[in-house]
Write a protein that holds these residues in place. Structure first.
Motif, PDB file in Angstrom:
ATOM      1  N   ARG A 231      -0.921  44.952  24.263  1.00  0.00           N
ATOM      2  CA  ARG A 231      -1.104  43.550  23.874  1.00  0.00           C
ATOM      3  C   ARG A 231      -0.163  42.672  24.705  1.00  0.00           C
ATOM      4  O   ARG A 231       1.037  42.925  24.768  1.00  0.00           O
ATOM      5  CB  ARG A 231      -0.792  43.393  22.385  1.00  0.00           C
ATOM      6  N   ILE A 232      -0.720  41.663  25.358  1.00  0.00           N
ATOM      7  CA  ILE A 232       0.073  40.711  26.130  1.00  0.00           C
ATOM      8  C   ILE A 232       0.090  39.387  25.359  1.00  0.00           C
ATOM      9  O   ILE A 232      -0.961  38.858  24.990  1.00  0.00           O
ATOM     10  CB  ILE A 232      -0.521  40.482  27.534  1.00  0.00           C
ATOM     11  N   ILE A 233       1.283  38.855  25.132  1.00  0.00           N
ATOM     12  CA  ILE A 233       1.411  37.588  24.410  1.00  0.00           C
ATOM     13  C   ILE A 233       2.134  36.596  25.306  1.00  0.00           C
ATOM     14  O   ILE A 233       3.286  36.816  25.698  1.00  0.00           O
ATOM     15  CB  ILE A 233       2.182  37.772  23.087  1.00  0.00           C
ATOM     16  N   VAL A 234       1.450  35.503  25.650  1.00  0.00           N
ATOM     17  CA  VAL A 234       2.031  34.468  26.505  1.00  0.00           C
ATOM     18  C   VAL A 234       2.429  33.288  25.620  1.00  0.00           C
ATOM     19  O   VAL A 234       1.592  32.704  24.927  1.00  0.00           O
ATOM     20  CB  VAL A 234       1.041  34.021  27.601  1.00  0.00           C
ATOM     21  N   GLY A 235       3.722  32.960  25.654  1.00  0.00           N
ATOM     22  CA  GLY A 235       4.254  31.931  24.776  1.00  0.00           C
ATOM     23  C   GLY A 235       3.563  30.593  24.910  1.00  0.00           C
ATOM     24  O   GLY A 235       3.279  29.928  23.917  1.00  0.00           O
ATOM     25  N   GLU A 236       3.292  30.167  26.111  1.00  0.00           N
ATOM     26  CA  GLU A 236       2.556  28.912  26.302  1.00  0.00           C
ATOM     27  C   GLU A 236       1.808  28.968  27.622  1.00  0.00           C
ATOM     28  O   GLU A 236       2.421  29.074  28.692  1.00  0.00           O
ATOM     29  CB  GLU A 236       3.510  27.716  26.289  1.00  0.00           C
ATOM     30  N   VAL A 237       0.489  28.908  27.545  1.00  0.00           N
ATOM     31  CA  VAL A 237      -0.358  28.970  28.741  1.00  0.00           C
ATOM     32  C   VAL A 237      -0.466  27.553  29.296  1.00  0.00           C
ATOM     33  O   VAL A 237      -0.885  26.635  28.597  1.00  0.00           O
ATOM     34  CB  VAL A 237      -1.757  29.521  28.405  1.00  0.00           C
ATOM     35  N   ARG A 238      -0.094  27.393  30.600  1.00  0.00           N
ATOM     36  CA  ARG A 238      -0.096  26.040  31.153  1.00  0.00           C
ATOM     37  C   ARG A 238      -0.731  25.942  32.538  1.00  0.00           C
ATOM     38  O   ARG A 238      -1.287  24.923  32.881  1.00  0.00           O
ATOM     39  CB  ARG A 238       1.348  25.510  31.263  1.00  0.00           C
ATOM     40  N   ALA A 239      -0.592  26.968  33.355  1.00  0.00           N
ATOM     41  CA  ALA A 239      -0.998  26.818  34.753  1.00  0.00           C
ATOM     42  C   ALA A 239      -1.713  28.069  35.251  1.00  0.00           C
ATOM     43  O   ALA A 239      -2.521  28.661  34.537  1.00  0.00           O
ATOM     44  CB  ALA A 239       0.222  26.478  35.604  1.00  0.00           C
ATOM     45  N   GLU A 240      -1.356  28.503  36.467  1.00  0.00           N
ATOM     46  CA  GLU A 240      -2.100  29.578  37.125  1.00  0.00           C
ATOM     47  C   GLU A 240      -2.006  30.913  36.407  1.00  0.00           C
ATOM     48  O   GLU A 240      -2.853  31.786  36.619  1.00  0.00           O
ATOM     49  CB  GLU A 240      -1.595  29.737  38.566  1.00  0.00           C
ATOM     50  N   GLU A 241      -0.987  31.065  35.513  1.00  0.00           N
ATOM     51  CA  GLU A 241      -0.897  32.327  34.762  1.00  0.00           C
ATOM     52  C   GLU A 241      -2.112  32.530  33.857  1.00  0.00           C
ATOM     53  O   GLU A 241      -2.400  33.650  33.430  1.00  0.00           O
ATOM     54  CB  GLU A 241       0.394  32.383  33.929  1.00  0.00           C
ATOM     55  N   ALA A 242      -2.849  31.442  33.567  1.00  0.00           N
ATOM     56  CA  ALA A 242      -4.035  31.533  32.710  1.00  0.00           C
ATOM     57  C   ALA A 242      -5.076  32.470  33.332  1.00  0.00           C
ATOM     58  O   ALA A 242      -5.677  33.297  32.639  1.00  0.00           O
ATOM     59  CB  ALA A 242      -4.632  30.147  32.474  1.00  0.00           C
ATOM     60  N   ILE A 243      -5.295  32.335  34.648  1.00  0.00           N
ATOM     61  CA  ILE A 243      -6.284  33.203  35.314  1.00  0.00           C
ATOM     62  C   ILE A 243      -5.843  34.658  35.251  1.00  0.00           C
ATOM     63  O   ILE A 243      -6.654  35.556  34.966  1.00  0.00           O
ATOM     64  CB  ILE A 243      -6.489  32.769  36.781  1.00  0.00           C
ATOM     65  N   THR A 244      -4.558  34.913  35.491  1.00  0.00           N
ATOM     66  CA  THR A 244      -4.058  36.286  35.435  1.00  0.00           C
ATOM     67  C   THR A 244      -4.228  36.864  34.039  1.00  0.00           C
ATOM     68  O   THR A 244      -4.643  38.017  33.866  1.00  0.00           O
ATOM     69  CB  THR A 244      -2.570  36.330  35.842  1.00  0.00           C
ATOM     70  N   LEU A 245      -3.899  36.042  33.017  1.00  0.00           N
ATOM     71  CA  LEU A 245      -4.050  36.493  31.630  1.00  0.00           C
ATOM     72  C   LEU A 245      -5.507  36.806  31.314  1.00  0.00           C
ATOM     73  O   LEU A 245      -5.818  37.864  30.748  1.00  0.00           O
ATOM     74  CB  LEU A 245      -3.513  35.429  30.671  1.00  0.00           C
ATOM     75  N   PHE A 246      -6.412  35.921  31.683  1.00  0.00           N
ATOM     76  CA  PHE A 246      -7.822  36.134  31.359  1.00  0.00           C
ATOM     77  C   PHE A 246      -8.423  37.287  32.170  1.00  0.00           C
ATOM     78  O   PHE A 246      -9.342  37.953  31.704  1.00  0.00           O
ATOM     79  CB  PHE A 246      -8.628  34.836  31.559  1.00  0.00           C
ATOM     80  N   THR A 247      -7.896  37.516  33.351  1.00  0.00           N
ATOM     81  CA  THR A 247      -8.327  38.700  34.111  1.00  0.00           C
ATOM     82  C   THR A 247      -7.951  39.969  33.348  1.00  0.00           C
ATOM     83  O   THR A 247      -8.749  40.915  33.240  1.00  0.00           O
ATOM     84  CB  THR A 247      -7.666  38.717  35.506  1.00  0.00           C
ATOM     85  N   ALA A 248      -6.726  39.961  32.764  1.00  0.00           N
ATOM     86  CA  ALA A 248      -6.273  41.112  31.971  1.00  0.00           C
ATOM     87  C   ALA A 248      -7.147  41.288  30.735  1.00  0.00           C
ATOM     88  O   ALA A 248      -7.536  42.415  30.388  1.00  0.00           O
ATOM     89  CB  ALA A 248      -4.814  40.920  31.563  1.00  0.00           C
ATOM     90  N   LEU A 249      -7.474  40.165  30.066  1.00  0.00           N
ATOM     91  CA  LEU A 249      -8.301  40.248  28.852  1.00  0.00           C
ATOM     92  C   LEU A 249      -9.706  40.742  29.173  1.00  0.00           C
ATOM     93  O   LEU A 249     -10.339  41.424  28.356  1.00  0.00           O
ATOM     94  CB  LEU A 249      -8.374  38.882  28.173  1.00  0.00           C
ATOM     95  N   ASN A 250     -10.200  40.406  30.373  1.00  0.00           N
ATOM     96  CA  ASN A 250     -11.547  40.833  30.766  1.00  0.00           C
ATOM     97  C   ASN A 250     -11.585  42.274  31.258  1.00  0.00           C
ATOM     98  O   ASN A 250     -12.668  42.814  31.488  1.00  0.00           O
ATOM     99  CB  ASN A 250     -12.086  39.904  31.861  1.00  0.00           C
ATOM    100  N   THR A 251     -10.401  42.884  31.421  1.00  0.00           N
ATOM    101  CA  THR A 251     -10.375  44.272  31.901  1.00  0.00           C
ATOM    102  C   THR A 251      -9.842  45.225  30.833  1.00  0.00           C
ATOM    103  O   THR A 251      -9.334  46.305  31.159  1.00  0.00           O
ATOM    104  CB  THR A 251      -9.519  44.394  33.175  1.00  0.00           C
ATOM    105  N   GLY A 252      -9.941  44.810  29.566  1.00  0.00           N
ATOM    106  CA  GLY A 252      -9.647  45.736  28.487  1.00  0.00           C
ATOM    107  C   GLY A 252      -8.359  45.532  27.735  1.00  0.00           C
ATOM    108  O   GLY A 252      -8.134  46.178  26.709  1.00  0.00           O
ATOM    109  N   HIS A 253      -7.464  44.666  28.225  1.00  0.00           N
ATOM    110  CA  HIS A 253      -6.235  44.399  27.489  1.00  0.00           C
ATOM    111  C   HIS A 253      -6.518  43.418  26.351  1.00  0.00           C
ATOM    112  O   HIS A 253      -7.497  42.682  26.379  1.00  0.00           O
ATOM    113  CB  HIS A 253      -5.164  43.808  28.412  1.00  0.00           C
ATOM    114  N   SER A 254      -5.639  43.409  25.363  1.00  0.00           N
ATOM    115  CA  SER A 254      -5.743  42.438  24.271  1.00  0.00           C
ATOM    116  C   SER A 254      -4.595  41.456  24.393  1.00  0.00           C
ATOM    117  O   SER A 254      -3.550  41.776  24.979  1.00  0.00           O
ATOM    118  CB  SER A 254      -5.683  43.143  22.911  1.00  0.00           C
ATOM    119  N   GLY A 255      -4.774  40.260  23.822  1.00  0.00           N
ATOM    120  CA  GLY A 255      -3.691  39.296  23.961  1.00  0.00           C
ATOM    121  C   GLY A 255      -3.818  38.064  23.104  1.00  0.00           C
ATOM    122  O   GLY A 255      -4.869  37.770  22.524  1.00  0.00           O
TER     123      GLY A 255
END
Length: 481
Positions: free
Chosen positions: A306-330
């Motif tokens: 499980r990946i938890i991002v305290g506040e999504v604001r910029a380019e980290e959003a794409i990285t996070l959603f790539t992780a969520l689309n490849t089987g991770h939870s968050g």
């Protein structure tokens, strides 16, 4: 310091009055001598001098005892007085001066210093905005306080870097400004967090979330071991997003490995297997910066469940959603005013998440801070929308829970839930059995509410026991009715 709260009248801010305990002349001399000896010790120890409070308290006691007996040979000092005076002196030496009593008050959410010769304001958890009887008349004294906080977190604040953003050792978030940024002199804002974090039961008691919605989230976020739901918690500043995220994270199974990523550490995830990561600003030479995106990318190499991002604001959003689309939870939080606006913010600059990736999110949880005419505010989960797909390039949302301001209830307005259907299909159970399980979990949460089981350790113990043996917990609840 003894703290009292009182109101002058209905047309003015509530007053927060600090009654100071004065030192006797002899005690003042002791305080000055102890401070002087500490400065000498710091100088001789170099820049890395660190105070050990337990050792320091013991040293202060020995110093007072020896000093007293050398000057008052015919008098004795009681252990009670020695302990009380030692602790008072320790607080003065290691604390934050005028505002130390405010920082120690767990009922305060925010401390706001707006300049010189102006009262300090605080936001109280029960009374709302309050005006204190404390103010700084010396600009240098306030600058020295801000500078000491900056050194505590290995940061600096000066004319080249006139903004300080960070956290104290107790987790409180601080933001300070000096000239030329703040025209009226130095400012300091401290956002405090409760020493005992609020749990899901506390949020139910305060009506931030309903029993039914909490039980629904419990099932969705553990997913019966087959599909853990992903969520974005959206809302305005100080709407309680982080508090709700902390509370909901208790529903993550204890077998999972969690990685949290934040600009400033605020999350207090009630789990044993947690890696906490924090961004780092560039140094004086503009090197060494670690961004949210750097840390999200790195987390993918750490085998997170499980990946938890305290506040999504910029380019980290794409990285996070790539992780969520490849089987991770968050989970993540985001500043927004509605579920539809959350989608818009995610899919436009600077986040720019492709719309096809948005479907990795199961829920958008909206949380609002509701203000009243009395100046006191409260938090409510105002809307829960489920991401159900995309049609002609438009993300489709299914609103399943909504807060009714007239009744102050969070109502289930759904006809069906895509997430529950997926969990039922993947676990080989029927929707009837899924809904029955939600009812059972609601009974467990209600039992904790009725029996005042609300601390982090107590709530976690019940949740873990239910995960291990649900029938045993339900039988106990039946017997206690």
């Amino acid at each position: 310091m003894e703290i009292k709260h009182y109101r002058i009248n209905n047309n003015q801010l509530p007053q927060y009055k600090v009654v100071k305990q004065n030192y006797s002349p002899k005690e003042k001399v002791l305080l000055d001598e102890i401070r002087e000896s500490l400065v000498d010790l710091a100088i001789s120890s170099g820049e890395n001098f660190q105070l050990n409070e337990d050792k320091l308290l013991n040293d202060i006691k020995i110093f007072i005892f020896n000093k007293f007996h050398s000057e008052n040979q015919n008098e004795s000092i009681t252990n009670e007085y020695l302990d009380k005076l030692s602790r008072k002196l320790l607080r003065d030496i290691t604390g934050y001066g005028k505002i130390d009593s405010l920082i120690q008050d767990d009922d305060l959410e925010e401390i706001m210093i707006i300049g010189i010769n102006k009262p300090i304001f605080v936001y109280h958890r029960k009374h709302g905005m309050m005006k204190t009887d404390i103010e700084y008349s010396d600009e240098q004294e306030l600058i020295e306080l801000i500078d000491s906080m900056a050194r505590e977190i290995n940061r600096r604040i000066d004319q080249e870097s006139p903004i300080l953003d960070g956290r104290l050792n107790d987790g409180s978030r601080i933001n300070a400004t000096i000239a030329p940024v703040s025209a009226d002199g130095p400012s300091l804002t401290i956002r405090k967090f409760k020493k005992d974090p609020l749990t899901i039961i506390d949020l139910i008691n305060s009506k931030t979330i309903s029993l039914e919605l909490a039980a629904f989230f419990w099932l969705c976020f553990d997913g019966l071991g087959v599909k853990s739901a992903n969520a974005i918690i959206s809302g305005g500043t100080s709407s309680g997003k982080t508090t709700t995220l902390n509370a909901l994270s208790a529903f993550i199974p204890p077998t999972e490995r969690i990685i949290t990523i934040e600009d400033t550490l605020e999350l207090q995830i009630p789990h044993e297997h947690v890696i906490r990561m924090e961004t780092r600003p560039p140094n004086v030479e503009n090197k060494g910066e670690l961004t949210m995106n750097d840390l999200v990318k790195n987390s993918l190499r750490q085998r997170p469940d499980r990946i938890i991002v305290g506040e999504v604001r910029a380019e980290e959003a794409i990285t996070l959603f790539t992780a969520l689309n490849t089987g991770h939870s968050g989970f993540g939080t985001l500043h927004s005013n509605s579920a539809r606006e959350t989608i818009t913010r995610l899919t436009t600059k600077p986040m720019s998440v492709p719309k096809i990736m948005i479907q990795a999110i199961d829920f958008i949880i909206m949380q609002n801070r509701i203000y009243t005419s009395s100046g006191v505010s409260y938090r409510r989960i105002s809307e829960v929308a489920e991401v159900v797909g995309s049609e002609e390039g438009v993300i489709q949302l299914n609103k399943i829970f909504q807060w009714n301001p007239e009744t102050d209830n969070i109502e289930n307005i759904s006809v069906s839930s895509k997430t529950l259907t997926q969990i039922a299909n993947l676990s080989g159970t029927s929707l009837y059995e899924i809904n029955k399980e939600i009812e059972n979990r609601e009974a467990v949460l209600k039992h904790m509410v009725n029996h005042n089981i609300h601390s982090v350790n107590e709530v976690n113990a019940v949740l873990e026991l239910y995960n291990a043996n649900p029938e045993k917990v339900l039988n106990r609840i039946q017997l206690n009715r």
